[in-house]
Design a protein around this motif. Sequence first.
Motif, PDB file in Angstrom:
ATOM      1  N   GLN A 260      -6.618  18.315  -5.093  1.00  0.00           N
ATOM      2  CA  GLN A 260      -5.540  18.505  -5.138  1.00  0.00           C
ATOM      3  C   GLN A 260      -4.919  18.276  -2.920  1.00  0.00           C
ATOM      4  O   GLN A 260      -4.059  17.579  -3.035  1.00  0.00           O
ATOM      5  CB  GLN A 260      -4.460  20.083  -4.669  1.00  0.00           C
ATOM      6  N   THR A 261      -6.193  17.963  -2.536  1.00  0.00           N
ATOM      7  CA  THR A 261      -5.853  17.405  -0.884  1.00  0.00           C
ATOM      8  C   THR A 261      -6.212  15.764  -1.432  1.00  0.00           C
ATOM      9  O   THR A 261      -5.828  15.002  -0.014  1.00  0.00           O
ATOM     10  CB  THR A 261      -7.460  17.368  -0.037  1.00  0.00           C
ATOM     11  N   VAL A 262      -5.735  15.277  -2.051  1.00  0.00           N
ATOM     12  CA  VAL A 262      -5.938  13.725  -1.876  1.00  0.00           C
ATOM     13  C   VAL A 262      -4.149  13.322  -1.868  1.00  0.00           C
ATOM     14  O   VAL A 262      -3.040  13.753  -1.977  1.00  0.00           O
ATOM     15  CB  VAL A 262      -5.531  13.107  -3.576  1.00  0.00           C
ATOM     16  N   VAL A 263      -4.090  12.777  -0.521  1.00  0.00           N
ATOM     17  CA  VAL A 263      -2.981  11.733  -0.531  1.00  0.00           C
ATOM     18  C   VAL A 263      -3.549  10.240  -0.340  1.00  0.00           C
ATOM     19  O   VAL A 263      -3.718   9.881  -0.697  1.00  0.00           O
ATOM     20  CB  VAL A 263      -2.447  11.237   1.185  1.00  0.00           C
ATOM     21  N   PRO A 264      -2.231  10.629  -1.659  1.00  0.00           N
ATOM     22  CA  PRO A 264      -1.973   9.125  -2.978  1.00  0.00           C
ATOM     23  C   PRO A 264      -1.961   8.031  -1.929  1.00  0.00           C
ATOM     24  O   PRO A 264      -1.383   7.238  -1.011  1.00  0.00           O
ATOM     25  CB  PRO A 264      -0.597   8.807  -3.223  1.00  0.00           C
ATOM     26  N   ASN A 265      -3.125   6.884  -2.191  1.00  0.00           N
ATOM     27  CA  ASN A 265      -3.537   4.934  -1.715  1.00  0.00           C
ATOM     28  C   ASN A 265      -3.614   5.498  -0.030  1.00  0.00           C
ATOM     29  O   ASN A 265      -3.137   4.671   0.342  1.00  0.00           O
ATOM     30  CB  ASN A 265      -2.496   4.763  -1.358  1.00  0.00           C
TER      31      ASN A 265
ATOM     32  N   ASN B 224       7.828   9.661   8.003  1.00  0.00           N
ATOM     33  CA  ASN B 224       8.483   9.627   6.957  1.00  0.00           C
ATOM     34  C   ASN B 224       8.089   8.744   5.409  1.00  0.00           C
ATOM     35  O   ASN B 224       8.960   9.190   4.890  1.00  0.00           O
ATOM     36  CB  ASN B 224       9.525   9.434   7.684  1.00  0.00           C
ATOM     37  N   ILE B 225       7.196   9.042   5.618  1.00  0.00           N
ATOM     38  CA  ILE B 225       6.732   8.629   3.979  1.00  0.00           C
ATOM     39  C   ILE B 225       5.636   9.677   3.161  1.00  0.00           C
ATOM     40  O   ILE B 225       5.800   9.574   2.773  1.00  0.00           O
ATOM     41  CB  ILE B 225       5.143   7.767   3.937  1.00  0.00           C
ATOM     42  N   GLN B 226       5.844  10.552   4.016  1.00  0.00           N
ATOM     43  CA  GLN B 226       5.475  12.690   3.553  1.00  0.00           C
ATOM     44  C   GLN B 226       6.064  12.909   1.838  1.00  0.00           C
ATOM     45  O   GLN B 226       5.476  12.971   1.140  1.00  0.00           O
ATOM     46  CB  GLN B 226       5.647  13.236   4.738  1.00  0.00           C
ATOM     47  N   PRO B 227       7.176  12.981   1.962  1.00  0.00           N
ATOM     48  CA  PRO B 227       8.551  13.351   1.187  1.00  0.00           C
ATOM     49  C   PRO B 227       7.975  12.583  -0.420  1.00  0.00           C
ATOM     50  O   PRO B 227       8.504  12.899  -0.889  1.00  0.00           O
ATOM     51  CB  PRO B 227      10.076  13.634   1.717  1.00  0.00           C
ATOM     52  N   LEU B 228       7.657  11.385  -0.071  1.00  0.00           N
ATOM     53  CA  LEU B 228       7.450  10.618  -1.244  1.00  0.00           C
ATOM     54  C   LEU B 228       5.900  10.410  -1.591  1.00  0.00           C
ATOM     55  O   LEU B 228       5.654   9.972  -2.697  1.00  0.00           O
ATOM     56  CB  LEU B 228       7.994   9.104  -0.490  1.00  0.00           C
ATOM     57  N   LEU B 229       5.563  10.955  -0.485  1.00  0.00           N
ATOM     58  CA  LEU B 229       4.188  11.014  -1.090  1.00  0.00           C
ATOM     59  C   LEU B 229       3.937  12.775  -2.022  1.00  0.00           C
ATOM     60  O   LEU B 229       2.833  13.118  -0.937  1.00  0.00           O
ATOM     61  CB  LEU B 229       2.705  10.491  -0.734  1.00  0.00           C
ATOM     62  N   LYS B 230       4.612  12.728  -2.787  1.00  0.00           N
ATOM     63  CA  LYS B 230       4.575  14.495  -3.465  1.00  0.00           C
ATOM     64  C   LYS B 230       3.556  14.606  -4.210  1.00  0.00           C
ATOM     65  O   LYS B 230       2.772  13.962  -4.166  1.00  0.00           O
ATOM     66  CB  LYS B 230       5.530  14.836  -4.527  1.00  0.00           C
ATOM     67  N   GLY B 231       2.876  16.162  -3.773  1.00  0.00           N
ATOM     68  CA  GLY B 231       2.030  16.726  -4.084  1.00  0.00           C
ATOM     69  C   GLY B 231       0.246  17.080  -3.868  1.00  0.00           C
ATOM     70  O   GLY B 231      -0.189  17.449  -4.673  1.00  0.00           O
TER      71      GLY B 231
ATOM     72  N   SER C  55       1.007  -1.495   0.278  1.00  0.00           N
ATOM     73  CA  SER C  55       0.193  -0.050  -0.335  1.00  0.00           C
ATOM     74  C   SER C  55       0.843   1.250  -0.265  1.00  0.00           C
ATOM     75  O   SER C  55       0.433   1.991  -0.778  1.00  0.00           O
ATOM     76  CB  SER C  55      -0.768  -0.074   1.424  1.00  0.00           C
ATOM     77  N   MET C  56       1.797   1.035   0.638  1.00  0.00           N
ATOM     78  CA  MET C  56       3.165   2.293   0.596  1.00  0.00           C
ATOM     79  C   MET C  56       4.016   2.711  -0.396  1.00  0.00           C
ATOM     80  O   MET C  56       4.245   3.404  -1.277  1.00  0.00           O
ATOM     81  CB  MET C  56       4.140   2.099   2.173  1.00  0.00           C
ATOM     82  N   ALA C  57       4.265   1.404  -0.714  1.00  0.00           N
ATOM     83  CA  ALA C  57       4.445   1.737  -2.579  1.00  0.00           C
ATOM     84  C   ALA C  57       4.062   1.999  -3.217  1.00  0.00           C
ATOM     85  O   ALA C  57       4.184   3.047  -4.075  1.00  0.00           O
ATOM     86  CB  ALA C  57       5.500   0.406  -2.727  1.00  0.00           C
ATOM     87  N   TRP C  58       2.748   1.730  -3.216  1.00  0.00           N
ATOM     88  CA  TRP C  58       1.390   2.188  -4.506  1.00  0.00           C
ATOM     89  C   TRP C  58       1.310   3.818  -3.977  1.00  0.00           C
ATOM     90  O   TRP C  58       1.381   4.410  -5.614  1.00  0.00           O
ATOM     91  CB  TRP C  58       0.590   1.602  -4.332  1.00  0.00           C
ATOM     92  N   GLY C  59       1.634   3.547  -3.142  1.00  0.00           N
ATOM     93  CA  GLY C  59       1.413   5.801  -2.698  1.00  0.00           C
ATOM     94  C   GLY C  59       2.029   6.308  -3.432  1.00  0.00           C
ATOM     95  O   GLY C  59       2.470   7.456  -4.684  1.00  0.00           O
ATOM     96  N   VAL C  60       3.521   5.470  -3.400  1.00  0.00           N
ATOM     97  CA  VAL C  60       4.856   6.022  -3.732  1.00  0.00           C
ATOM     98  C   VAL C  60       5.218   6.514  -5.389  1.00  0.00           C
ATOM     99  O   VAL C  60       4.844   7.687  -6.563  1.00  0.00           O
ATOM    100  CB  VAL C  60       5.882   5.726  -3.074  1.00  0.00           C
TER     101      VAL C  60
END
Lengths: 230, 230
Positions: B92-97, B63-70, A104-109
């Motif tokens: 724009q408020t969608v955090v991927p996954n 710490n996943i935050q920098p990877l979920l850019k945008g 799930s996390m990798a998918w978000g990335v």
Amino acid sequence: MKAIAIVSGGMDSITLAYRLKADGYDLHMITFNYGQRHLKEIESAQYFAEVLGAQHDVIDISNIQPLLKGSALTDASVEVPHGHYAEDTMKQTVVPNRNAIMISMAWGVAVAEEADVVALAVHSGDHHIYPDCRPAFIDSMNAALRIGMEGHRTDGLHIYAPYLNVDKGAIAADGKKLGVPYEKTWTCYEGGEIHCGQCGACVERQEAFFLAGVDDKTPYRVPQVFGEGA
Amino acid sequence: MKAIAIVSGGMDSITLAYRLKADGYDLHMITFNYGQRHLKEIESAQYFAEVLGAQHDVIDISNIQPLLKGSALTDASVEVPHGHYAEDTMKQTVVPNRNAIMISMAWGVAVAEEADVVALAVHSGDHHIYPDCRPAFIDSMNAALRIGMEGHRTDGLHIYAPYLNVDKGAIAADGKKLGVPYEKTWTCYEGGEIHCGQCGACVERQEAFFLAGVDDKTPYRVPQVFGEGA
């Protein structure tokens, strides 16, 4: 083509990283620190990210560790079982829902980076014990995550698990072709200075190298002997 | 009966917590810190855990935050959009996954604690923008996670989303029945001393209270007016 690869630093996921690179993927390796009792695997992943020229991030989710009680991999009060994975005691190494969490996390990335695949190195040798390594899980998780991005990503992002239906011996054979320096990978659950050679992970590792005819240069405290010498 | 509830501290998830408690669940609330730009919601969740006598854990995955850019919720370089959620800017408020990540972790906790449900407060008002709040996603994620624990848990652990097919007004109406002190919940995306009243989340919140006839004691910097006064 871009791949977000879940890479522990063990022989399976490092072979996967080499395979992705050889197949032309732009590679972003992600290693999860989920409270393993040692960090040798993470160091191995870091080493290979440099070798392969891949972006590498360690995602620390170790503060979920106290909540995932009962697994020998994260709970210091549970003894690491010796012996072969196929034994019932290896059920103790199940971290509840680990693959779903990591995928799930990798998918978000992957969504954020517009990658094409989320890759992981699950294989058939784990099917018996780990339901979240089985094709039925990978397929249904892939379907769920694709539904979860409808309207945002309409392309072919999907889970890529090239070893899903082959065993660890076949992974080692693929790594042999790819020239993976396996002595730099880390498998042992015990996290000593060298591989113990006796834990379930060490036994399976040596068996896979034997089956694939890999000349294993890894030092083991107590090496296993397979084939004619056994 | 035990519930692992994903509780942000906003009005929806706090109403869910009151509902679960009223329905007799032993309640374990989990709040995710995924790098929100403010921690007001987390403080709200902590407050209500004490009120409800529930176990509460904050899982830090920031710490996943920098990877979920945008996403405007986690990326300080993106401006928080004003206006109603239904507008396109709210994408724009969608955090991927995000929901898959939170559900997967809560499910792991549920397996470890032998809980009966993983509960979350997704509702129909989010369906338009957020694919991971839609019934098709929740259903397929539930199916995947159940397959992922086959042989380990054979009971009825499942995702429980009682507001999946109703809107925020219906949640506020349920909360009114349950006596939720909504002025103690936190909704605003901007994280000031009091609710801004103008961001998408604040507008929806006030609209829901208006529709449900909740006497809203929350102070807003710029309150919205609905109905005859509008």
